[in-house]
Design a protein around this motif. Sequence first.
Motif, PDB file in Angstrom:
ATOM      1  N   ILE A  64       0.839  -1.206   0.000  1.00 49.27           N
ATOM      2  CA  ILE A  64       0.000   0.000   0.000  1.00 49.27           C
ATOM      3  C   ILE A  64       0.873   1.255   0.000  1.00 49.27           C
ATOM      4  N   SER A  65       1.924   1.241   0.809  1.00 49.04           N
ATOM      5  CA  SER A  65       2.824   2.395   0.872  1.00 49.04           C
ATOM      6  C   SER A  65       3.490   2.638  -0.480  1.00 49.04           C
ATOM      7  N   PHE A  66       3.928   1.553  -1.117  1.00 47.71           N
ATOM      8  CA  PHE A  66       4.573   1.700  -2.429  1.00 47.71           C
ATOM      9  C   PHE A  66       3.592   2.259  -3.455  1.00 47.71           C
ATOM     10  N   LEU A  67       2.376   1.738  -3.455  1.00 45.40           N
ATOM     11  CA  LEU A  67       1.382   2.226  -4.411  1.00 45.40           C
ATOM     12  C   LEU A  67       1.036   3.691  -4.149  1.00 45.40           C
ATOM     13  N   LEU A  68       1.004   4.080  -2.876  1.00 45.97           N
ATOM     14  CA  LEU A  68       0.761   5.486  -2.555  1.00 45.97           C
ATOM     15  C   LEU A  68       1.896   6.367  -3.072  1.00 45.97           C
ATOM     16  N   LEU A  69       3.130   5.932  -2.866  1.00 38.52           N
ATOM     17  CA  LEU A  69       4.274   6.708  -3.345  1.00 38.52           C
ATOM     18  C   LEU A  69       4.289   6.781  -4.875  1.00 38.52           C
ATOM     19  N   TYR A  70       3.981   5.665  -5.498  1.00 38.06           N
ATOM     20  CA  TYR A  70       3.930   5.639  -6.966  1.00 38.06           C
ATOM     21  C   TYR A  70       2.802   6.541  -7.475  1.00 38.06           C
ATOM     22  N   GLY A  71       1.656   6.467  -6.812  1.00 33.26           N
ATOM     23  CA  GLY A  71       0.541   7.337  -7.186  1.00 33.26           C
ATOM     24  C   GLY A  71       0.862   8.804  -6.957  1.00 33.26           C
ATOM     25  N   GLN A  72       1.536   9.104  -5.842  1.00 36.18           N
ATOM     26  CA  GLN A  72       1.955  10.481  -5.585  1.00 36.18           C
ATOM     27  C   GLN A  72       2.873  10.983  -6.695  1.00 36.18           C
ATOM     28  N   ALA A  73       3.800  10.129  -7.107  1.00 35.06           N
ATOM     29  CA  ALA A  73       4.750  10.522  -8.151  1.00 35.06           C
ATOM     30  C   ALA A  73       4.025  10.857  -9.453  1.00 35.06           C
ATOM     31  N   LEU A  74       3.088  10.007  -9.851  1.00 35.20           N
ATOM     32  CA  LEU A  74       2.362  10.249 -11.099  1.00 35.20           C
ATOM     33  C   LEU A  74       1.458  11.476 -10.990  1.00 35.20           C
ATOM     34  N   LEU A  75       0.807  11.630  -9.836  1.00 35.57           N
ATOM     35  CA  LEU A  75      -0.087  12.775  -9.652  1.00 35.57           C
ATOM     36  C   LEU A  75       0.691  14.082  -9.674  1.00 35.57           C
ATOM     37  N   PHE A  76       1.785  14.128  -8.936  1.00 38.11           N
ATOM     38  CA  PHE A  76       2.559  15.370  -8.907  1.00 38.11           C
ATOM     39  C   PHE A  76       3.190  15.650 -10.265  1.00 38.11           C
ATOM     40  N   ASN A  77       3.580  14.593 -10.965  1.00 38.40           N
ATOM     41  CA  ASN A  77       4.137  14.781 -12.308  1.00 38.40           C
ATOM     42  C   ASN A  77       3.096  15.402 -13.234  1.00 38.40           C
ATOM     43  N   ARG A  78       1.869  14.923 -13.127  1.00 34.23           N
ATOM     44  CA  ARG A  78       0.806  15.486 -13.967  1.00 34.23           C
ATOM     45  C   ARG A  78       0.549  16.950 -13.613  1.00 34.23           C
ATOM     46  N   ILE A  79       0.604  17.260 -12.324  1.00 38.52           N
ATOM     47  CA  ILE A  79       0.413  18.649 -11.902  1.00 38.52           C
ATOM     48  C   ILE A  79       1.506  19.539 -12.485  1.00 38.52           C
ATOM     49  N   CYS A  80       2.749  19.072 -12.401  1.00 38.40           N
ATOM     50  CA  CYS A  80       3.867  19.854 -12.944  1.00 38.40           C
ATOM     51  C   CYS A  80       3.698  20.094 -14.439  1.00 38.40           C
ATOM     52  N   ASN A  81       3.233  19.082 -15.153  1.00 35.97           N
ATOM     53  CA  ASN A  81       3.040  19.238 -16.596  1.00 35.97           C
ATOM     54  C   ASN A  81       1.850  20.145 -16.908  1.00 35.97           C
ATOM     55  N   ASP A  82       0.760  19.983 -16.167  1.00 39.26           N
ATOM     56  CA  ASP A  82      -0.424  20.810 -16.412  1.00 39.26           C
ATOM     57  C   ASP A  82      -0.158  22.277 -16.100  1.00 39.26           C
ATOM     58  N   GLN A  83       0.574  22.520 -15.016  1.00 35.04           N
ATOM     59  CA  GLN A  83       0.850  23.896 -14.600  1.00 35.04           C
ATOM     60  C   GLN A  83       2.106  24.471 -15.249  1.00 35.04           C
ATOM     61  N   LYS A  84       2.763  23.643 -16.080  1.00 33.07           N
ATOM     62  CA  LYS A  84       3.958  24.079 -16.824  1.00 33.07           C
ATOM     63  C   LYS A  84       5.059  24.594 -15.899  1.00 33.07           C
ATOM     64  N   LEU A  85       5.271  23.878 -14.799  1.00 36.41           N
ATOM     65  CA  LEU A  85       6.364  24.249 -13.903  1.00 36.41           C
ATOM     66  C   LEU A  85       7.710  24.130 -14.606  1.00 36.41           C
ATOM     67  N   LEU A  86       7.802  23.196 -15.532  1.00 36.82           N
ATOM     68  CA  LEU A  86       8.982  23.066 -16.378  1.00 36.82           C
ATOM     69  C   LEU A  86       8.554  23.347 -17.820  1.00 36.82           C
ATOM     70  N   PRO A  87       9.453  23.873 -18.640  1.00 34.42           N
ATOM     71  CA  PRO A  87       9.048  24.322 -19.986  1.00 34.42           C
ATOM     72  C   PRO A  87       8.426  23.247 -20.864  1.00 34.42           C
ATOM     73  N   ARG A  88       8.849  21.994 -20.698  1.00 31.34           N
ATOM     74  CA  ARG A  88       8.318  20.915 -21.533  1.00 31.34           C
ATOM     75  C   ARG A  88       7.798  19.782 -20.658  1.00 31.34           C
ATOM     76  N   PRO A  89       6.734  19.114 -21.094  1.00 34.43           N
ATOM     77  CA  PRO A  89       6.230  17.965 -20.329  1.00 34.43           C
ATOM     78  C   PRO A  89       7.282  16.863 -20.247  1.00 34.43           C
ATOM     79  N   ASN A  90       7.377  16.242 -19.091  1.00 32.73           N
ATOM     80  CA  ASN A  90       8.359  15.178 -18.887  1.00 32.73           C
ATOM     81  C   ASN A  90       7.951  14.361 -17.665  1.00 32.73           C
ATOM     82  N   TYR A  91       8.768  13.391 -17.332  1.00 32.44           N
ATOM     83  CA  TYR A  91       8.513  12.544 -16.161  1.00 32.44           C
ATOM     84  C   TYR A  91       9.597  12.704 -15.098  1.00 32.44           C
TER      85      TYR A  91
END
Length: 325
Positions: A64-91
């Motif tokens: 459960i902890s691993f899945l939460l961390l993995y989910g956090q990583a994907l969610l925050f990555n999507r936020i960074c891409n949607d909000q354009k925190l970095l110039p180009r979408p990436n992982y």
Amino acid sequence: MTGIFKQKTSSNILLLLVYGLILKFNRFLNPAGPAQQPEDHFLYNWLIGVLKPLHIAPVLYVLISFLLLYGQALLFNRICNDQKLLPRPNYLPAMAHLLTTSLFIEWNYFSAPLLANTLLIWIYYRMTTLPNIQKPGPAIFSIGVQIGIVTLLYRPAIVFVALVLLALFVMRPFRLREWAINILGITMPYYFLALVLYLSNSWDWNKIKPVFSISLPAIPSSIYHTISIILLVVPFMIGGYYVQANLNKMMIHVRKAWSLLLLYLIMAMLIILADGGSNFVSWMLCSIPITAFHAAMYFYINSRRMPMIIHWIVFGYAIYVNYWL
């Protein structure tokens, strides 16, 4: 590896899963049950009270902890891409999150800060979207309710109430009505909790009030913890330099999002002071803003070799921490 995650391809989602398993697989071989601390609040204590009689195998908590961390990583990555925190979408944010959370074994435990961290990522996203919402009332109320739930998971998280109020100040023009709606949302979970306790004839004010003390955090007693802190701080400072250097190229809402991340980090560091515990579980709440600046470092450094060298140094040490300590 940084070059691969610098690209936005769907195969990186699966690669991230493999990457995370390589870093954290030893947790499955040496599983630990849920972490419990004096600072845990009513909701987390209630959850543990429900789960304990079920005699769940420790490896399931690790999963459960691993899945939460993995989910956090994907969610925050999507936020960074949607909000354009970095110039180009990436992982890179997702990669950085899985990597940085491997520097402390305690960050991989099933714990109140881990659950709170998951909610805080979503709260951060809602806060960054506030300038673009025409009718912000429901969103502001929702943010308040979620931050109230976070404080009922972990007592020191009450300091994040200040983050929400600061976010309103940064992201929105001052309107007393919006602040009142937010405060109402924050207190709403407490209203329901008080009602449940009263109706069940188990009222106790101590179950509700978010009590914590301010004290200096314990000085790391191990050289390994000191190295982990250095590997968090140095890339963070490099990433901060590059973010500052590129602020003029960013749109206003992106600058505000980075400012909000910095405020997020300050509040999370206050958590460390409010906790004052002898372990590093509460430090987990610093992971998201640190992750963002680590990702910025990997993205902005012009040299192809330097990000790779830094990554493999951190990766190698994370492997050592998780497999040999």
